[in-house]
Write a protein that holds these residues in place. Structure first.
Motif, short mmCIF file in Angstrom:
data_model
loop_
_atom_site.label_atom_id
_atom_site.label_comp_id
_atom_site.label_asym_id
_atom_site.label_seq_id
_atom_site.Cartn_x
_atom_site.Cartn_y
_atom_site.Cartn_z
N LEU A 162 12.63 -20.92 4.65
CA LEU A 162 11.60 -21.90 4.46
C LEU A 162 12.20 -22.86 3.39
N ARG A 163 12.87 -22.55 2.59
CA ARG A 163 13.17 -23.48 1.67
C ARG A 163 14.21 -24.25 1.93
N LEU A 164 14.98 -23.76 2.88
CA LEU A 164 16.18 -24.64 3.56
C LEU A 164 15.56 -25.48 4.50
N LEU A 165 14.51 -24.97 5.11
CA LEU A 165 14.09 -26.06 6.24
C LEU A 165 13.24 -27.09 5.36
N PHE A 166 12.77 -26.77 4.64
CA PHE A 166 11.90 -27.82 3.65
C PHE A 166 12.74 -28.60 3.14
N GLU A 167 13.86 -28.13 2.59
CA GLU A 167 14.82 -29.39 1.90
C GLU A 167 15.31 -30.34 3.06
N ARG A 168 15.61 -29.86 4.38
CA ARG A 168 16.29 -30.64 5.00
C ARG A 168 15.35 -31.52 5.73
N LEU A 169 14.15 -30.98 6.12
CA LEU A 169 13.24 -31.83 7.07
C LEU A 169 12.17 -32.54 6.05
N VAL A 170 11.99 -32.13 4.86
CA VAL A 170 10.95 -32.80 4.12
C VAL A 170 11.46 -33.60 3.04
N ALA A 171 12.17 -32.63 2.16
CA ALA A 171 12.66 -33.19 0.81
C ALA A 171 13.46 -34.21 0.96
N CYS A 188 15.82 -32.33 -3.99
CA CYS A 188 15.33 -31.44 -2.93
C CYS A 188 14.94 -30.05 -3.49
N GLU A 189 15.69 -29.55 -4.63
CA GLU A 189 15.39 -28.25 -5.07
C GLU A 189 13.99 -28.55 -5.83
N SER A 190 14.08 -29.45 -6.61
CA SER A 190 12.95 -29.64 -7.55
C SER A 190 11.62 -29.68 -6.72
N MET A 191 11.77 -30.65 -5.48
CA MET A 191 10.46 -30.80 -4.70
C MET A 191 10.26 -29.63 -4.21
N TRP A 192 11.11 -28.58 -3.64
CA TRP A 192 10.71 -27.46 -3.12
C TRP A 192 9.90 -26.36 -4.08
N ARG A 193 10.38 -26.43 -5.15
CA ARG A 193 9.55 -25.68 -6.40
C ARG A 193 8.36 -26.08 -6.68
N PHE A 194 8.31 -27.33 -6.76
CA PHE A 194 6.90 -28.27 -7.12
C PHE A 194 6.08 -27.80 -6.04
N THR A 195 6.57 -27.97 -4.72
CA THR A 195 5.31 -27.57 -3.64
C THR A 195 4.98 -26.33 -3.63
N PHE A 196 5.99 -25.23 -4.02
CA PHE A 196 5.55 -23.95 -3.98
C PHE A 196 4.64 -23.56 -5.19
N TYR A 197 4.95 -24.03 -6.25
CA TYR A 197 4.15 -23.83 -7.48
C TYR A 197 2.67 -24.29 -7.37
N LEU A 198 2.97 -25.59 -6.70
CA LEU A 198 1.64 -26.31 -6.51
C LEU A 198 0.45 -25.28 -5.51
N ALA A 199 1.18 -24.88 -4.57
CA ALA A 199 0.52 -24.26 -3.24
C ALA A 199 -0.05 -22.76 -3.99
N ILE A 200 0.74 -22.14 -4.65
CA ILE A 200 0.55 -20.68 -5.02
C ILE A 200 -0.56 -20.64 -6.24
N PHE A 201 -0.29 -21.82 -7.03
CA PHE A 201 -1.20 -21.78 -8.11
C PHE A 201 -2.64 -22.35 -7.75
N ILE A 202 -2.77 -23.14 -6.58
CA ILE A 202 -4.06 -23.39 -6.00
C ILE A 202 -4.54 -21.97 -5.40
N TYR A 203 -3.78 -21.35 -4.72
CA TYR A 203 -4.28 -20.14 -4.07
C TYR A 203 -4.68 -19.09 -5.02
N GLY A 204 -3.81 -19.16 -6.46
CA GLY A 204 -4.32 -18.08 -7.30
C GLY A 204 -5.59 -18.38 -8.43
N ILE A 205 -5.58 -19.68 -8.44
CA ILE A 205 -6.81 -20.13 -9.22
C ILE A 205 -7.88 -20.10 -8.40
N ASN A 206 -7.91 -20.37 -7.20
CA ASN A 206 -9.10 -20.30 -6.17
C ASN A 206 -9.50 -18.81 -6.14
#
Length: 395
Positions: free
Chosen positions: A53-62, A134-152
């Motif tokens: 998913l990271r490879l796809l995200f970096e190529r198609l989004v980041a 691209c690497e930082s954008m992937w990590r930012f997206t993951f950390y943000l998503a998992i933090f929202i899930y966890g804190i919720n």
């Protein structure tokens, strides 16, 4: 021998409190689920999925985002093809003096020319700014998503507000589907980081990050196996919170949005201090060390888990010490006129070229071909002019 080793690894006296057996956790009451350690095996195939998913995200989004922000991949200077030097480079990227002298005699090249070749060759393998973005954008997206899930999930729990609830009726605490997914995804992500660390951007703190990832994986796995999930969920959520701002600051830095970068780094510094030097030691570690001792009592694995938490805390102190060291140097060197302008100095070192820098420092003159002395002289003159004007060099 096999049965002896298995019994030693899965010793109930090591992993579980007194008067608790694996059978007690394997047969919960109807409608209740307890964690099973072998559930963590699903993290390995899931880690491969996360990496894909990271490879796809970096190529198609980041990467499209990088193009919009005009962050170019760049074409590094190519080293002159040489089979002998290339063969040595594959085994040793930085030859010693004895090897340099031997190569000089073998190729009839000046030692300095060989050193330049190796510098150019090493820089040829360095990742571009676009790749780092691209690497930082992937990590930012993951950390943000998992933090929202966890804190919720944690926000509605009783143990987030009263940490003594983490140990009431321990270890017979039901496992919710949200907790199971949260743990599995976090573990898969850190396994993917562990494996990809060997092919990602190489940092000078490679070993520290390796210890960090290993300690995190062990903590997640062991806390799941003996049902310390309530405290473990808070540990993961606290760590994800500050990482969001760090990766966002890196992206802004790569995109050359300096003011945004400064603001995000201020937020990172504040969140790092609050989450990892206040909440983590005085709220979570205190609960695991003191409150669990009072309510559930210590046992052998308890000591190991607390030791891993303290390892993480030591790493937090080291990192914060580095940040403060950069701040103090910036103040005493007179590079900042006020606290507001301080984050720029942080970022120029901590994000771009300090202890975690991935770019090799070398002057323009050293990496240029010796075949054009007039160009080298021009670069030297330009360098002197820049130094006189007080301009900073981009390494």
């Amino acid at each position: 021998m096999t049965s002896f080793i298995s019994a030693w690894i899965w010793s109930e006296r090591f992993w579980l409190p007194e008067n608790v057996t694996w059978a007690d956790l394997e047969h919960p009451p109807p409608g209740v689920e307890y964690p099973r350690l072998w559930d963590m095996l699903y993290a390995f195939p899931l880690a491969a999925v996360v990496y894909f998913l990271r490879l796809l995200f970096e190529r198609l989004v980041a990467k499209p985002c990088a193009h919009i922000l005009q962050i170019q991949a760049g074409v590094p200077r190519q080293a002159q093809p040489n089979a002998i030097l290339e063969r040595l480079y594959q085994s040793k990227a930085s030859p010693d003096e004895r090897q340099l002298e031997g190569l000089s005699k073998q190729l009839d090249w000046d030692v300095r020319k060989i050193q330049r070749w190796f510098r150019v060759r090493r820089n040829q393998d360095r990742p571009s700014t676009q790749k780092k973005f691209c690497e930082s954008m992937w990590r930012f997206t993951f950390y943000l998503a998992i933090f929202i899930y966890g804190i919720n999930h944690l926000w509605s729990t009783s143990w987030m507000w009263d940490t003594r609830e983490c140990w009431q009726n321990y270890p017979f605490q039901p496992l919710s589907p949200e907790q199971h997914r949260y743990y599995l995804v976090e573990l898969a992500f850190y396994w993917s980081l562990m494996f990809s660390q060997f092919i990602d951007i190489k940092r000078k703190d490679f070993m520290i990050m390796l210890v960090h990832h290993l300690a995190t994986i062990l903590l997640i796995t062991f806390s799941y196996g003996n049902n310390m999930i309530r405290a473990g969920s808070m540990v993961m959520c606290v760590h994800d919170a500050s990482d969001i701002f760090l990766e966002a600051a890196k992206m802004a830095n790569y995109a050359k949005y300096q003011r945004l970068c400064d603001g995000l780094f201020v937020l990172f510094s504040i969140s790092f201090f609050i989450c990892r030097l206040v909440i983590f030691p005085f709220w979570i570690i205190h609960s695991v060390l003191v409150e669990s001792w009072e309510i559930a009592g210590p046992y052998r694995a308890w000591w190991m888990l607390n030791g891993l938490l303290l390892v993480l805390q030591c790493l937090h102190i080291i990192w914060f010490y580095l940040i403060m060291g950069i701040a103090i140097k910036a103040i005493f060197r007179g590079k900042v006129s006020s606290w507001i302008s301080l984050p720029s100095c942080f970022l120029s070192h901590f994000v771009a070229k300090d202890d975690r820098s991935d770019v090799e420092s070398s002057s323009e003159e050293e990496i240029c071909s010796s075949a054009d002395p007039s160009r080298n002289q021009t670069l030297k003159d330009s360098s002197r002019t820049s130094n006189l004007n007080g301009e900073a060099h981009d390494h």
